[in-house]
Structures are given as structure tokens and as C-alpha cells.
Design a protein around this motif. Structure first.
Motif, PDB file in Angstrom:
ATOM      1  N   GLU B  55       0.822  -1.219   0.000  1.00 44.51           N
ATOM      2  CA  GLU B  55       0.000   0.000   0.000  1.00 44.51           C
ATOM      3  C   GLU B  55       0.856   1.268   0.000  1.00 44.51           C
ATOM      4  OE1 GLU B  55      -3.908   0.250   1.975  1.00 44.51           O
ATOM      5  OE2 GLU B  55      -2.998   1.891   3.105  1.00 44.51           O
ATOM      6  N   GLN B  56       1.897   1.274   0.839  1.00 42.56           N
ATOM      7  CA  GLN B  56       2.708   2.490   0.976  1.00 42.56           C
ATOM      8  C   GLN B  56       3.559   2.759  -0.260  1.00 42.56           C
ATOM      9  OE1 GLN B  56       3.091   4.590   3.827  1.00 42.56           O
ATOM     10  NE2 GLN B  56       1.257   3.621   4.623  1.00 42.56           N
ATOM     11  N   PHE B  57       4.104   1.686  -0.861  1.00 40.15           N
ATOM     12  CA  PHE B  57       5.058   1.892  -1.954  1.00 40.15           C
ATOM     13  C   PHE B  57       4.555   1.353  -3.294  1.00 40.15           C
ATOM     14  CE2 PHE B  57       7.434   1.254   2.069  1.00 40.15           C
ATOM     15  CZ  PHE B  57       7.873   2.557   2.228  1.00 40.15           C
ATOM     16  N   GLY B  58       3.325   0.870  -3.310  1.00 44.31           N
ATOM     17  CA  GLY B  58       2.734   0.403  -4.569  1.00 44.31           C
ATOM     18  C   GLY B  58       3.450  -0.796  -5.175  1.00 44.31           C
ATOM     19  N   LEU B  59       4.042  -1.645  -4.334  1.00 41.73           N
ATOM     20  CA  LEU B  59       4.788  -2.797  -4.851  1.00 41.73           C
ATOM     21  C   LEU B  59       3.835  -3.908  -5.305  1.00 41.73           C
ATOM     22  CD1 LEU B  59       7.700  -3.167  -2.247  1.00 41.73           C
ATOM     23  CD2 LEU B  59       7.657  -1.875  -4.376  1.00 41.73           C
ATOM     24  N   SER B  60       4.258  -4.658  -6.308  1.00 41.90           N
ATOM     25  CA  SER B  60       3.472  -5.819  -6.733  1.00 41.90           C
ATOM     26  C   SER B  60       3.811  -7.009  -5.820  1.00 41.90           C
ATOM     27  CB  SER B  60       3.761  -6.153  -8.195  1.00 41.90           C
ATOM     28  OG  SER B  60       5.135  -6.400  -8.344  1.00 41.90           O
ATOM     29  N   PHE B  61       3.235  -8.174  -6.134  1.00 42.13           N
ATOM     30  CA  PHE B  61       3.324  -9.302  -5.204  1.00 42.13           C
ATOM     31  C   PHE B  61       4.756  -9.690  -4.835  1.00 42.13           C
ATOM     32  CE2 PHE B  61       3.676 -13.743  -4.069  1.00 42.13           C
ATOM     33  CZ  PHE B  61       2.668 -13.910  -3.139  1.00 42.13           C
ATOM     34  N   TRP B  62       5.578 -10.004  -5.850  1.00 41.35           N
ATOM     35  CA  TRP B  62       6.885 -10.585  -5.523  1.00 41.35           C
ATOM     36  C   TRP B  62       7.836  -9.607  -4.833  1.00 41.35           C
ATOM     37  CZ3 TRP B  62       7.032 -15.405  -4.673  1.00 41.35           C
ATOM     38  CH2 TRP B  62       6.231 -16.289  -5.400  1.00 41.35           C
ATOM     39  N   PRO B  63       7.903  -8.340  -5.295  1.00 44.65           N
ATOM     40  CA  PRO B  63       8.745  -7.395  -4.531  1.00 44.65           C
ATOM     41  C   PRO B  63       8.257  -7.241  -3.079  1.00 44.65           C
ATOM     42  CG  PRO B  63       8.235  -6.492  -6.687  1.00 44.65           C
ATOM     43  CD  PRO B  63       7.423  -7.729  -6.553  1.00 44.65           C
ATOM     44  N   ALA B  64       6.937  -7.179  -2.910  1.00 39.38           N
ATOM     45  CA  ALA B  64       6.399  -7.049  -1.541  1.00 39.38           C
ATOM     46  C   ALA B  64       6.734  -8.293  -0.719  1.00 39.38           C
ATOM     47  CB  ALA B  64       4.888  -6.833  -1.585  1.00 39.38           C
ATOM     48  N   GLY B 115       0.131   0.693  11.507  1.00 36.59           N
ATOM     49  CA  GLY B 115      -1.212   1.129  11.899  1.00 36.59           C
ATOM     50  C   GLY B 115      -2.119  -0.044  12.216  1.00 36.59           C
ATOM     51  N   THR B 116      -3.368   0.279  12.565  1.00 35.91           N
ATOM     52  CA  THR B 116      -4.282  -0.782  13.003  1.00 35.91           C
ATOM     53  C   THR B 116      -5.409  -1.024  12.008  1.00 35.91           C
ATOM     54  OG1 THR B 116      -5.536   0.851  14.252  1.00 35.91           O
ATOM     55  CG2 THR B 116      -3.853  -0.369  15.455  1.00 35.91           C
ATOM     56  N   ASN B 117      -5.285  -0.463  10.825  1.00 35.98           N
ATOM     57  CA  ASN B 117      -6.346  -0.654   9.832  1.00 35.98           C
ATOM     58  C   ASN B 117      -6.474  -2.117   9.405  1.00 35.98           C
ATOM     59  OD1 ASN B 117      -7.396   1.834   9.642  1.00 35.98           O
ATOM     60  ND2 ASN B 117      -6.276   2.438   7.801  1.00 35.98           N
ATOM     61  N   VAL B 118      -7.633  -2.439   8.862  1.00 36.59           N
ATOM     62  CA  VAL B 118      -7.822  -3.759   8.268  1.00 36.59           C
ATOM     63  C   VAL B 118      -7.471  -3.630   6.790  1.00 36.59           C
ATOM     64  CG1 VAL B 118      -9.469  -5.590   7.800  1.00 36.59           C
ATOM     65  CG2 VAL B 118      -9.725  -4.195   9.857  1.00 36.59           C
ATOM     66  N   TYR B 119      -6.546  -4.478   6.326  1.00 43.05           N
ATOM     67  CA  TYR B 119      -6.142  -4.405   4.921  1.00 43.05           C
ATOM     68  C   TYR B 119      -6.721  -5.599   4.159  1.00 43.05           C
ATOM     69  CZ  TYR B 119      -2.490  -1.067   6.325  1.00 43.05           C
ATOM     70  OH  TYR B 119      -1.807   0.005   6.815  1.00 43.05           O
ATOM     71  N   PRO B 120      -7.505  -5.329   3.104  1.00 43.10           N
ATOM     72  CA  PRO B 120      -7.924  -6.456   2.271  1.00 43.10           C
ATOM     73  C   PRO B 120      -6.714  -7.014   1.515  1.00 43.10           C
ATOM     74  CG  PRO B 120      -8.870  -4.373   1.459  1.00 43.10           C
ATOM     75  CD  PRO B 120      -8.015  -4.042   2.644  1.00 43.10           C
ATOM     76  N   LEU B 121      -6.687  -8.318   1.296  1.00 41.62           N
ATOM     77  CA  LEU B 121      -5.561  -8.931   0.581  1.00 41.62           C
ATOM     78  C   LEU B 121      -6.118  -9.890  -0.464  1.00 41.62           C
ATOM     79  CD1 LEU B 121      -2.576  -9.694   0.183  1.00 41.62           C
ATOM     80  CD2 LEU B 121      -2.769 -11.243   2.119  1.00 41.62           C
ATOM     81  N   ASN B 122      -5.792  -9.612  -1.712  1.00 39.27           N
ATOM     82  CA  ASN B 122      -6.285 -10.448  -2.802  1.00 39.27           C
ATOM     83  C   ASN B 122      -5.115 -11.174  -3.454  1.00 39.27           C
ATOM     84  OD1 ASN B 122      -7.573 -11.608  -4.928  1.00 39.27           O
ATOM     85  ND2 ASN B 122      -8.302  -9.704  -5.853  1.00 39.27           N
ATOM     86  N   LEU B 123      -5.082 -12.501  -3.300  1.00 37.14           N
ATOM     87  CA  LEU B 123      -4.006 -13.286  -3.904  1.00 37.14           C
ATOM     88  C   LEU B 123      -4.414 -13.831  -5.272  1.00 37.14           C
ATOM     89  CD1 LEU B 123      -2.770 -15.350  -0.815  1.00 37.14           C
ATOM     90  CD2 LEU B 123      -1.774 -13.268  -1.753  1.00 37.14           C
ATOM     91  N   GLY B 124      -5.595 -13.433  -5.714  1.00 33.01           N
ATOM     92  CA  GLY B 124      -6.062 -13.896  -7.015  1.00 33.01           C
ATOM     93  C   GLY B 124      -6.659 -15.295  -6.974  1.00 33.01           C
TER      94      GLY B 124
END
Lengths: 440, 298
Positions: B55-64, B115-124
Motif C-alpha cells: 500500500e505504501q510503496f505500490g509494490l506488486s506481489f513478488w517485490p512485496a 497502523g491498526t487498519n484492516v487491509y484487504p488482501l487479494n491473492l487472485g
């Protein structure tokens, strides 16, 4: 930096922060408000939204109006993590901060509310339990210090039954239907059981209760049970991760989500968004506060608080729980204002604020003046009615935001009133309380 | 009968998700003989770091994934250097208490940083029923659960090879048996512990991604550790295979009990039934299903 030095620096920073907070809190001549909040832990995101809205409104009153009739507001927040033991500890810490006490406490937890039921009257500190338990505290003759203002759990539950009835073409059509209550297995989740059982008996529908253990991040078996039951409707009585998990598991197992209705805790944006496509265009929730930013008071907060860099978190502005926090703070402030009209324009004590709450009257004209408009229903609190409204409004998630799905509507007022009086009378008998309205 | 099998299969697949978490516990236990109370917090920290950098750096799956893995390796190395190294040869209960403190620290650090937010995560991977099974057998089997089972299977195979075949794996087992003896024959304890905490961090990241994709990444991920405990009791604390078999048994028992025993008694038994089952099992086989029987000379 060496680890020991780093630790020492951290401790010093924490101590300095604590001292400065205390100094602000104890500023002479202010109306001090003690806040038992939660921003970390499993329910942290919910608490963060609510208490950010709460503090943003207090800041607005200071920045825009210069306080309440010239009396500035000060506050201190203590982290409870939605944990009853920590909540009680915070309450003890906050109650002695100033000579006038913490004004009123918003526990934002049914468990903490129950823990404070006996303490608050002794300390003469009112509890404002905006839309949650203990439900029979509506009877102010037995619970003079507790205010389940707006709409309690039983009003919300019967409101949901009425809504389902409307969707089905009338309450008479509920006969023979099957409704599942999927509930958080806690004091909060069990609160609507008696009234829903009474409603099932009255309208002839079959009620199936399915508990979800805390925190609710695994619901495979619950939804397989629901699939087997093939209910006509599912009532979602969740909180925190339970909501997102319920929506996602419902998507997997199959019951249509437009046949799901929940209470106000069942659908904050953070959870419906986490559920992704599973929540889209479905899920009705009964609210006592509307979401959105198209209210003058929200625009005022953006102008007077956020524009000057004093806001909490702009991304939360206009969300369900942030608006609810604003409404909770406004009710607290208006109770102080009401009390000041009787006791003078100075900081009010807990007992004086209690009187202000019990005589709070927010008609549409006053809500419009305050910029809240239709965000909450009109309120008229009295000794025998600490709820003051009992109305709910349904909203539906369109994939990105909540949209209005009904006008303000009530539940089964007669049934709720009867059950409240019976339950309160039973409590009074157990505790040896002689029901009476407090004076002054 | 179809419904029974639906519940059973659903339970087995849920058990695989528990096994994913249990594997992390097993790794640490095998290397140090310590029950790592912080494993749930590591799952939370790993998943939160993954979605946080996305979210912070806009990285795609593998870099993240690489950044999150790097963070877990760093956490593992620092844990060894700052926490474990000074405690070599201390009683196991001391090390256990340290992991309790570590759990609270990691939970707090994760929330402080991201932070304490809830982050949605989509692995496809869609968490929806497989239509062919639904149409032909009227059973709900999720595609996501099958992928999770596959991931767990691959992890177990890789870890089994790692422990049985590689030099590091044998060194890990030696350290687990006796710190001092391992040191005396030249096994580098520091390196071994750093490696095993890093591998446990990798397992935590995988578990965190699978659980986070299902419910959103949020603090409640720390509670998945509670689901792994009865799995470990039943399967044995030091067996990779035990974690998987234990997960399957616990998952199936838990779901069958919740569906067939809970409704009449309305006791909300799902949260504790797995523990009761594991405790009953302990009475019969204290070392767990795949644990080694310990014999001391007296």
C-alpha cells in the motif's frame, strides 16, 4: 545508539508525553472528558474510527465555538484494547484526574459497561452506552447513571425483524419462515436473545441461534450449519473480524447476502471493504447514525479542525464509526450545555451532567443548528426513557459505500418497553434498589 | 450423509490452515526446544508488512513478498542476537517466557509501524465453491482451501527434506537435543538459531498471506496461533508431519463437534472442543502422535 540508551530515551519520551497529557487534562477551568478508548488489538480499527470522530468533534467545539459557553474542553484517552479488565483500570485512572471527574464515560464495550454498572453510581459518573448494553438500563428509575441513548440492542433487534417483515410483504408473512441469528459469542452477542425469542413466538418464525467464538476469524462450521438450515434470512450480530469473515464465508457457502441484516456493529466500512466482492451490493445493517460527509458538521470539522492540522485521520471522516463517534461526542457536549443552563456556565460534575443527559432534548431544529441534520434521529431523554429514540435506519453496501435503504423506523416499542420494565424490575429486586427518579 | 462428508472435508481443509501456523512452532521447537509463543505475532507482523509495503510503496506481489521476507529474516537475526544469545543454556522455561514478551513486542511494533487498519488482501484465488463439485455432489468445497492444502503440502515436503537431508537440518536437530553438546562438537549455535528463526519467519509469512487473504490482514491474525496449539499437542511439538496430521484431525473433530454437538447444547464449543480432544489424547500418548518418547536415565 546503544540499546540501553535507546530504551532510556524511549522511557523519557513516554514519561514526558504522559506528563504533558496530564497537564492538558488538568488545565484549570476546563470541562475534562475521560475517554476509555481502544485503537490497538483485535477491535482496534473499530475503536480508532469511533474515538477519532469523538475527539475531532471535541476539537471542533474548542476551535469553532471556544468551548461550551466559554468553558473549553480537555480530554485524556486511556487504551482499553476492548478488554474489560483494562477498561476498569482506565476508568479508575480517569475518574480522579480532575475535581469534576471525567464528565461521562463511553465504554464502547458491553463487557466494560457491565463491569462499571455498580461502580459508576458510587462515583456519580454517568455512562453513555450509545446503542449497546445493558439494554434494560433504559429504565432510569433503576439505572439512573446509565444511558443507552439512541437505540438499544432490543430496539435494534426488533427493528431488524420489522425490516425483514417489510421485505417479505408484512410481519404476518414471517409465520413459518426461518431466521438464523449468527452472533458474537460474548455478552454483546447474547444481548438480543430474549427479545428475538419473544419476537419468534409472537410472529411464528423459527429462530436458530448460531454462536461464533471470539474473535470470529474462522466460521466454516457455522456457515455449513446455516447452509443445512436453509434459512430465509440471516441476522448478523458481529463485531470486528467476525463481520468480514461472515461475509466471505457466506459467499463461499451460498446464502444470498441480500437476505442478511445486521445491527450497527455488523458493518463498518473497514470490514465490508476487507470482505471485498463478498459484500458488494448486499448486506443491510440497522444503524442509528448515517454514514457520509454531506452533513454541515462534517464540513465544519474539515474546515476548522483538519484544515488547521488538528484532525485525527482524514481517511476516516464520514465513515460509519467516525460519524458515530462525532454523534457520541455531541451528545456528551449537549448534556454539558443542558446542565450548564441549570447549574451555571462552569465545568460540570458527573452528577450535573447526569441531570443534563436525563433532560436532553434534541429535536430536528436543534440537530439542524448543530449541523447533524438527519445523521441521527431526534432524541428526548427522560427518567423513564434513557434511550430517548429507539429508531433505526437501514443502509445497504453498494460495493463502495453505504446507501440508504429505509427511513427512520422503530422496532416493536411495546414489546421492548414491557421487557425492559420486567428485566429492570428483576435487577432492582436482586440488587435491593427502590426504583425512583433522581432529583437534581 | 452428504452433509456429514461436506463438514468432514471442510474440517480437514480448515485443519490444513491450522497446520500452516503449527509448522512455524515446530521449526523453533525442533531447533531450540522452546515453545515459541510469538509465532502468532510473527504471522501478523509478516502479513502486515506485506500489505503495508504494497500500500505504501505500490509494490506488486513478488517485490512485496521479498521485502516482507527480508523483514522476517531481520527479525529472526535480531531475535537471536538481542534476545536468545544471552540466554544460551538457560532453562527452557526462561526461553519460553522470553517468547511471551517477544509476542507482545512484535504485536505492538507491527501496529506502531503499519497502523491498526484492516487491509484487504487479494491473492487472485477465489474463495468460492468449486462448481463441478457443488453441482454433482451438492457439496461446498472451496477452491481457496484446496490451494491452501497444496501450499501446506509443498511446505511440508520442503521442510522435511531440509531437516532430514541437509547439513543445517541435522545441525538443527543436534541443537534441539542439547545446546552444550552441540556447541562442544562445533555446531555454530548463533547461526543455527538465526537460520531457524528466519525459516519460521518465512512460514509465518506464507501462513499470514493465506489467512489474510481469507479474512483481511488485521490484528485477529495473532489469534490463529490459538488454533495451532491443539494441533501441536496432538501431533507432537517436534514433528513436521505431526503438524499436518494433527491439523487434519483437529480440524475435522472441531467442525464435526460444532455442527453435531453444539446446536443442542448451545455452548459455543468450537473454541474449546479442540483443546479437550487434544488433552484427552495427551492422557493416552503424552508425547503426541509423532513426538519422540523421552527416556531419562535415573
Amino acid at each position: 545508539m546503544k540499546p540501553l540508551r535507546a530504551i532510556a530515551a524511549l522511557l523519557l519520551a513516554v514519561a514526558a508525553g504522559a506528563l504533558s497529557t496530564q497537564v492538558i487534562a488538568q488545565a484549570a477551568g476546563t470541562q475534562f472528558i475521560g475517554i476509555t478508548g481502544y485503537r490497538v488489538g483485535p477491535y482496534g480499527p473499530n475503536g480508532a474510527a469511533f474515538f477519532t470522530g469523538f475527539i475531532d468533534y471535541l476539537e471542533l467545539v474548542n476551535q469553532r465555538d471556544g468551548g461550551v459557553n466559554g468553558v473549553k474542553l480537555s480530554w485524556e484517552e486511556c487504551e482499553t484494547e476492548y478488554n474489560t479488565a483494562k477498561g476498569l483500570e482506565c476508568y479508575e485512572r480517569l475518574k480522579t484526574r480532575t475535581a469534576t471527574g471525567p464528565t461521562a464515560i463511553h465504554p464502547m464495550s458491553t463487557g466494560i459497561t457491565y463491569g462499571l454498572l455498580d461502580k459508576a453510581p458510587e462515583d456519580k459518573i454517568p455512562l453513555i452506552t450509545l446503542g449497546y448494553g445493558r439494554t434494560d438500563a433504559v429504565d432510569g428509575r433503576v439505572f439512573p447513571w446509565v444511558f443507552p441513548i439512541l437505540s438499544n440492542y432490543w430496539s435494534a433487534a426488533t427493528g431488524i425483524v420489522n425490516f425483514i417483515g417489510e421485505q417479505e410483504g408484512g410481519l404476518a408473512k414471517l409465520k413459518g419462515k426461518k431466521i438464523v441469528l449468527l452472533y458474537h459469542d460474548s455478552a454483546y452477542g447474547k444481548e438480543p436473545h430474549p427479545v428475538l425469542e419473544a419476537e419468534a413466538k409472537k410472529h411464528g418464525f423459527d429462530l436458530v441461534m448460531v454462536p461464533v467464538p471470539h474473535p470470529g476469524n474462522e466460521q466454516q462450521s457455522q456457515w455449513l450449519q446455516i447452509r443445512r438450515e436453509r434459512p430465509d434470512w440471516v441476522i448478523l450480530w458481529g463485531w470486528g473480524v467476525m463481520n468480514a469473515t461472515a461475509l466471505k464465508t457466506a459467499q463461499k457457502v451460498g446464502p444470498p447476502r441480500d437476505k442478511m441484516a445486521g445491527n450497527w456493529r455488523a458493518g463498518p466500512e473497514i470490514e465490508t471493504e476487507a470482505a471485498g466482492a463478498a459484500a458488494a451490493n448486499e448486506n443491510n445493517t440497522a444503524r442509528q447514525t448515517r454514514a457520509g460527509t454531506d452533513f454541515p458538521v462534517v464540513q465544519d470539522v474539515l474546515k476548522h479542525v483538519y484544515a488547521s492540522g488538528k484532525g485525527g485521520n482524514k481517511s476516516l471522516v464520514g465513515t460509519v464509526l467516525w460519524n458515530r463517534g462525532m454523534a457520541a461526542a455531541m451528545i456528551t457536549v449537549e448534556a454539558v450545555r443542558t446542565a450548564q443552563a441549570k447549574y451555571g456556565k462552569k465545568p460540570m460534575s458527573g452528577a450535573q451532567v447526569r441531570w443534563g443527559l436525563e433532560n436532553l432534548n434534541l429535536d430536528q431544529k436543534r440537530l439542524d443548528q448543530l449541523g447533524f441534520g438527519s445523521m441521527i434521529p431526534t432524541l428526548a431523554v427522560s427518567c423513564t426513557d434513557h434511550e430517548g429514540s429507539g429508531l433505526v435506519r437501514f443502509q445497504q453496501w453498494d460495493g463502495k459505500r453505504w446507501k440508504t435503504a429505509s427511513q427512520w423506523m422503530s422496532g416493536d416499542r411495546a414489546l421492548v418497553k414491557k421487557m425492559v420494565q420486567e428485566s429492570a424490575a428483576q435487577y432492582a429486586k436482586e440488587k435491593g434498589i427502590k426504583p425512583a427518579c433522581l432529583k437534581g | 450423509m452428504t452433509f456429514f462428508f461436506e463438514v468432514l472435508i471442510g474440517g480437514l481443509l480448515a485443519g490444513v490452515m491450522y497446520s500452516l501456523v503449527a509448522l512455524g512452532f515446530v521449526l523453533i521447537y525442533k531447533a531450540s526446544g522452546v515453545f515459541n509463543f510469538a509465532q502468532g505475532a510473527m504471522v501478523f507482523f509478516a502479513a502486515l508488512t506485506f500489505v503495508g509495503v504494497q500500500e505504501q510503496f505500490g509494490l506488486s506481489f513478488w517485490p512485496a513478498f521479498a521485502v516482507a521476507l527480508g523483514a522476517m529474516v531481520l527479525l529472526g537475526v535480531l531475535t537471536e542476537k538481542i534476545v536468545l544469545r544471552p540466554l544460551v543454556n538457560q532453562p527452557q522455561i526462561t526461553l519460553f517466557m522470553v517468547t511471551i514478551g517477544l509476542a507482545f513486542f512484535i504485536e505492538g511494533l507491527a501496529q506502531l509501524v503499519w497502523g491498526t487498519n484492516v487491509y484487504p488482501l487479494n491473492l487472485g484465488i477465489r474463495d468460492e465453491p468449486i462448481e463441478a463439485i457443488l453441482e454433482n455432489f451438492d457439496m461446498v468445497i472451496s477452491r481457496f482451501d484446496l490451494v491452501a492444502a497444496l501450499v501446506a503440502g509443498v511446505l511440508v515436503a520442503v521442510l522435511a527434506v531440509f531437516f532430514q537431508v541437509t547439513k543445517i537440518g541435522r545441525a538443527l536437530r543436534a541443537v534441539a537435543d542439547d545446546h552444550q553438546a552441540a556447541l562442544s562438537v562445533g555446531i555454530p549455535l548463533k547461526t543455527i538459531w538465526a537460520i531457524v528463526w528466519s525459516v519460521a519467519g518465512f512460514v509465518a509469512l506464507v501462513a499470514g498471506l493465506m489467512w489474510g487473504a481469507r479474512n483481511g490482514v488485521q490484528f485477529a491474525l495473532t489469534f490463529v496461533a490459538l488454533k495451532a496449539l491443539p494441533v501441536l499437542i496432538l501431533g507432537g511439538f517436534a514433528s513436521v508431519l505431526g503438524a499436518v496430521v494433527g491439523g487434519l484431525i483437529i480440524g475435522a473433530l472441531e467442525k464435526l463437534a460444532a455442527v453435531y454437538i453444539d446446536p443442542p447444547i448451545r455452548g459455543g464449543i468450537e473454541s474449546w472442543f479442540a483443546y479437550v480432544a487434544a488433552l484427552l489424547f495427551l492422557l493416552v500418548r503424552p508425547e503426541g502422535l509423532f513426538g519422540e518418547r523421552r527416556i531419562d536415565r535415573v
